[in-house]
Design an enzyme around this catalytic site. Structure first.
Site: not given
Ligand code: UDX
Length: 447
Positions: A154, A226, A271, A278
């Site tokens: 997923e 990931n 940030g 994950c």
């Molecule tokens: C992630 C993957 O995106 C998803 O495809 C996988 O199935 C599960 O892991 P998730 O962990 O839910 O999803 O959130 P995501 O939106 O990917 O953000 C992960 C982390 O990265 C967060 O802490 C977010 O704040 C950070 N992030 C994201 C950044 O710091 N900068 C960005 O540009 C994007």
């Protein structure tokens, strides 16, 4: 089709509910009686936008069911999804106990041909391992019921999980069985062709690509995806640190490089870095898998290290601004690892709050959804009822999670109640010019 979803966490609940909404008959199974009873009463144990309504609709229309009886649920289903948690162990290896238990239950219950789908993020080669367990259980019971295992990773993001199921960028199916692949294609057909009714938007204009491959490649796709996403984030955070020294604006740099189709703008927001359940787990797992073959994952290790460093950088910024943290009051806005979720696993805010408290600061905190103190958050942290209470008499305000409501705060009121007008915008989401003109000392990340 009749589906059985083993696991009622973020992935299991969302996957089951979305498949029910596509017209399948779905039973979500968990051994946690309390959780199943709550779900039967329409109470959803996780915060995920739109999930409550979608569950209620599909339960009402008799497509979605919840049960503790895995044997009955497995036996009446054609496809069994393993959506169990695969948390990291202290040594960084993946804890596969829950997946193993599910495979054992399937081996014991299986009564006719089934397709077993690994939806959980599992180490490379786990598909064969699940097959072995199911076969071993059958041997114990003198059974030899045919089945096929499929890897169907997923790609849901918490906070947009339903959207990410219905409008995913791609579907990956890994199996050596033509029959299993054909059945999975049939199940995913409405998503591939985008033929289902929905009021969710924006809807992709094209069909959703389907990647059919072998089990191992499908498992590797998840880890590689990931790892690369986390790499993009750690990369832009490293660029942000350089931007701070040379006076460049990392958000403009991200715009400028992101327009290159080979790079892409997404996941280039500098940030506090990445958190959640994950990325940390998957990057640790892929390093572990590589180590089993004597390979060292230098890039992935650096991505993890750079991410840790980003959290320390915030402490340094606070020290530069306040000189002495001991005895100072610092307000932190947001605990969850990202907006639109209640998940605080590996959240940057928790690391930062705990370290500020260790350095003698008094830390006040508010989150729109997280109301109970997470186990790994210092007991000395002071929970407030809203952002304004956090700001009251604070010497410094840190925006840790970019919840919409923080962007819309009345900053004149905030400024008027703070002891010092210092703000660290940990997600670069506030208007630097407006706040500076208001009299704040605004510190962003890389700008
Ligand atoms: C992630 C993957 O995106 C998803 O495809 C996988 O199935 C599960 O892991 P998730 O962990 O839910 O999803 O959130 P995501 O939106 O990917 O953000 C992960 C982390 O990265 C967060 O802490 C977010 O704040 C950070 N992030 C994201 C950044 O710091 N900068 C960005 O540009 C994007």
């Amino acid at each position: 089709m009749k589906l059985c979803i083993m696991g009622t966490g973020y992935v299991g609940l969302v996957t089951g509910t979305c498949f029910a909404n596509l017209g399948n008959e779905v039973v979500c199974v968990s051994g946690d009686e309390n959780k199943i009873n709550l779900l039967k009463q329409g109470k959803v144990p996780i915060y995920e936008p739109d999930l409550d309504e979608l569950i209620e609709k599909n339960v009402k229309e008799n497509r979605l069911f919840f049960d503790t009886d895995s044997e009955k649920s497995i036996q009446k289903s054609e496809i069994i999804f393993i959506c169990k948690g695969t948390p990291s162990q202290p040594n960084g290896q993946v804890n596969l106990k829950y997946v193993e238990d599910a495979a054992i239950e399937i081996g014991r219950a299986i009564n006719d041909y089934k397709i077993v789908v690994n939806k959980s993020t599992v180490p490379i080669g786990s598909g064969d391992w699940v097959s072995m367990i199911i076969n071993d259980e059958q041997v114990k019971l003198n059974k030899k019921v045919p089945f096929d295992v499929v890897s169907c990773p997923e790609f849901l993001r918490e906070g947009s999980a339903i959207y990410d199921v219905f409008f995913t960028d791609r579907i990956v199916i890994g199996s050596s069985s033509k029959n299993a692949i054909e059945t999975m294609k049939k199940l995913y057909e409405p998503i591939i062709n985008q033929t289902f009714e929905t009021d969710l938007n924006p809807r992709p204009k094209t069909k959703v690509p389907l990647v059919v491959t072998d089990l191992t490649s499908a498992e590797m796709i998840k880890y590689a995806a990931n790892s690369f996403l986390a790499t993009k984030i750690s990369f832009i955070n490293e660029i942000a640190s350089i931007c701070e020294k040379v006076g460049a604006d990392v958000t403009k740099v991200a715009d400028g490089i992101g327009l290159d189709k080979r790079i892409g703008r997404e996941f280039l927001n500098a940030g506090l870095g990445w958190g959640g359940s994950c990325f940390p787990k998957d990057l640790s797992a892929i390093s572990q898998i590589a180590a089993e073959y004597g390979l060292s994952t230098q890039i992935i290790n650096a991505v993890v290290q750079a991410n840790k460093q980003q959290r320390s950088n915030i402490i340094k910024k606070a020290q530069e601004l306040l000189k002495i943290l001991k005895g100072k009051t610092i307000g932190v806005l947001g605990i969850s690892f990202k907006p639109d979720t209640d998940d605080t696993r590996y959240a940057p805010a928790i690391t930062i709050i705990n370290n500020l408290i260790k350095l003698g600061a008094r830390v006040k905190v508010y989150d729109p959804i997280v109301k109970d103190r997470p186990e790994d958050l210092s007991e000395k942290s002071i929970f407030c009822k809203d952002s304004y209470e956090v700001a009251e008499n604070s010497h410094l305000l840190i925006l840790a999670t970019e919840w919409d409501e923080f962007i819309k705060l009345d900053f004149e009121k905030i400024k008027g109640s703070m002891s010092n007008s210092l703000i660290i915008d940990g997600r670069n989401v506030l208007d630097k010019e407006v706040l500076t003109n208001m009299g704040f000392t605004y510190i962003g990340i890389g700008r």
